[in-house]
Write a protein that holds these residues in place. Sequence first.
Motif, mmCIF file in Angstrom:
data_model
loop_
_atom_site.group_PDB
_atom_site.id
_atom_site.type_symbol
_atom_site.label_atom_id
_atom_site.label_comp_id
_atom_site.label_asym_id
_atom_site.label_seq_id
_atom_site.Cartn_x
_atom_site.Cartn_y
_atom_site.Cartn_z
ATOM 1 N N ILE A 46 6.653 14.129 -0.050
ATOM 2 C CA ILE A 46 5.821 12.768 -0.131
ATOM 3 C C ILE A 46 6.665 11.961 1.069
ATOM 4 N N VAL A 47 8.000 12.182 1.369
ATOM 5 C CA VAL A 47 8.428 11.208 2.516
ATOM 6 C C VAL A 47 7.807 11.733 3.614
ATOM 7 N N LEU A 48 7.640 13.077 3.734
ATOM 8 C CA LEU A 48 6.961 13.498 5.207
ATOM 9 C C LEU A 48 5.624 12.479 5.391
ATOM 10 N N HIS A 49 4.856 12.607 4.048
ATOM 11 C CA HIS A 49 3.560 12.046 3.869
ATOM 12 C C HIS A 49 3.797 10.414 4.229
ATOM 13 N N LEU A 98 0.901 -1.163 0.028
ATOM 14 C CA LEU A 98 0.052 0.006 0.122
ATOM 15 C C LEU A 98 0.831 1.490 -0.084
ATOM 16 N N LEU A 99 1.837 1.049 0.732
ATOM 17 C CA LEU A 99 2.916 2.408 0.950
ATOM 18 C C LEU A 99 3.447 2.510 -0.440
ATOM 19 N N GLY A 100 3.931 1.397 -1.181
ATOM 20 C CA GLY A 100 4.591 1.628 -2.375
ATOM 21 C C GLY A 100 3.585 2.161 -3.454
ATOM 22 N N ILE A 101 2.417 1.789 -3.403
ATOM 23 C CA ILE A 101 1.529 2.071 -4.433
ATOM 24 C C ILE A 101 1.136 3.372 -4.220
ATOM 25 N N ASN A 102 1.087 3.944 -3.182
ATOM 26 C CA ASN A 102 0.760 5.182 -2.787
ATOM 27 C C ASN A 102 1.815 6.277 -3.367
ATOM 28 N N PHE A 103 2.896 5.722 -3.073
ATOM 29 C CA PHE A 103 4.294 6.532 -3.315
ATOM 30 C C PHE A 103 4.133 6.450 -4.715
ATOM 31 N N LEU A 104 4.203 5.518 -5.533
ATOM 32 C CA LEU A 104 4.374 5.685 -6.943
ATOM 33 C C LEU A 104 3.018 6.584 -7.803
ATOM 34 N N ILE A 105 2.108 6.471 -7.088
ATOM 35 C CA ILE A 105 0.938 7.439 -7.769
ATOM 36 C C ILE A 105 1.291 8.644 -7.563
ATOM 37 N N LEU A 106 1.793 9.197 -6.197
ATOM 38 C CA LEU A 106 2.057 10.564 -6.126
ATOM 39 C C LEU A 106 3.321 11.203 -6.794
ATOM 40 N N VAL A 107 4.177 10.086 -7.098
ATOM 41 C CA VAL A 107 5.384 10.578 -7.874
ATOM 42 C C VAL A 107 4.732 10.783 -9.411
ATOM 43 N N LEU A 108 3.936 9.967 -9.754
ATOM 44 C CA LEU A 108 3.359 10.327 -11.229
ATOM 45 C C LEU A 108 2.726 11.586 -11.337
#
Length: 395
Positions: free
Chosen positions: A66-69, A10-20
Motif C-alpha cells: 500500500i505504501v508503494l502504491h 483522496l490519498l487518505g480515503i484510498n489508503f483507508l479503503i485499502l487497509v479495510l
Amino acid sequence: MRERALFLALLGINFLILVLEIKGLSIGYNEAKILYAHNPSLLGSLITFSLHLFGQNDYALRIPMIVLHLVSVVLLYEISKHYLSRPYDRLWLILIYVLLPGVTSAALVVDNAGLVIASLFLFVYLHLNAGRYALIVLPLLVVIDPAFAYLFFALMLYGLYRKEYLYSVLGAVALSVSLFLYGIHVGGLPESRFLDVLGVYTAIFSPIVFIYLFYVLYRRMIAKEWDLIWMISMSAFMISLLLSFRQKVDIQTFAPFLLLALPLAAQTFLHTYRIRLREFRKRYRFLFYSAFILLILNALAVFFNHYLYRFMKNPTHHFSYSMHVAKELAHQLHSNRIRCVDAQNEKLQLRLRFYGITHCEDYRLEDHAHSESKKVTISYTKKPIYEIYVTKVNK
C-alpha cells in the motif's frame, strides 16, 4: 492550496479503503513463495522487514504494498503536471488511476508489480525534472526486476530517435546486464494467445480505458509525438503483442509500462473535448461517464467481492478465491489446538505456514470423511465455499 487538500483527502480515503480490504484477504500461494524463498528478492526482504517490525499478520504483509502504491500515486500526480495544466484535471486522472482494477490489485497483492510501478514512475519523474540525471538510477532498476529490460530497450530507441546517444548507450548496457543476469524466454509454437493478451489488458484497465489508451498510443505514433513516456508504453505494449503470437505472456510484467500512458491519454482526451463547442461534446461526456461508472462498478466488485459467492455455483471460479480460505482454515485449526497438519497440497501447506500451521504427520487434511474425521467448513456471507476433513493419524 485547495488542490493539495483534495489530493491529500483522496490519498487518505484510498489508503483507508485499502487497509479495510486487508481483513478479507488471506496470503496467496505466489505471495508465500516470495516470502519464503530461499534467495529472497528485494520485495521479499522488504516484506520480511515489515513482518519483523509489525508482527506476523496480514496488515504487516500488505502495508508495504500500500505504501508503494501511495508513492506511485504521488509520483504520477507530479508527472501529470507536465501534461495537464489544470489542477482539477490532475485530480481526475489520479481518481481514475486508483480505481483501475489492476492498480487496486497491485496495491494489495504482494507481487513485484507494485514495486515496478513505483520504480518506473520514479525514473520518469526524474527524467522530466532532472533530464539525463535520471539515468543514474538504471543500475538500481536492473537489480529490482527483469521487467525493466523493456524500459532499457525503450531508452535505446528514444536515444536513437532524439539523437541523445547517452540514453542509447546506457540503455544498451543496462539491457545487456539485465539479459545476462535474468535471461529472456522466447519460444513455443503459435498458441493463439493474442486475444488472451487483449482480454487480460482489458481486465486490468477496464474495457473503455484500455481501448482509449491503445487509440492514444496509435494516434501519437501517426502524429510522431514520440516522447519518452510514449516510447516506453508503446515499446512494452508492442513487445507483449508480438510475444503473444508464440507463447503465453505474463501481462503483469508489461501492464506497469502501459500505465505510464495515462497522462498522455488524459491530455489527448481533454484537448479533444475542450476545442469543441458545447453542443459537440456530448459523445465525449458519454465516453467519460461510461468509463467512470464502469470503474466504480469494478471497484465495488473488488471491495465487496465476498458477496459474489452468493451468486456462484462453484466458489473456485471466484476471481479472488486463491486469496481466500487459508486464514480462516488456520484459525479453525488453532481453535481446535492443532498446530501442524499434512495438507496434502503444496500450495495450501505453504499458505498455512504464514498463519502458524506447520507441516507434520499427526493430522491430515482430506477431501473425504473417515470415522475419526472432523469436518471444517469455511463460509463467506453465510455461503459455504470450502469444506475439508481433519483426520488425526494414529501411529
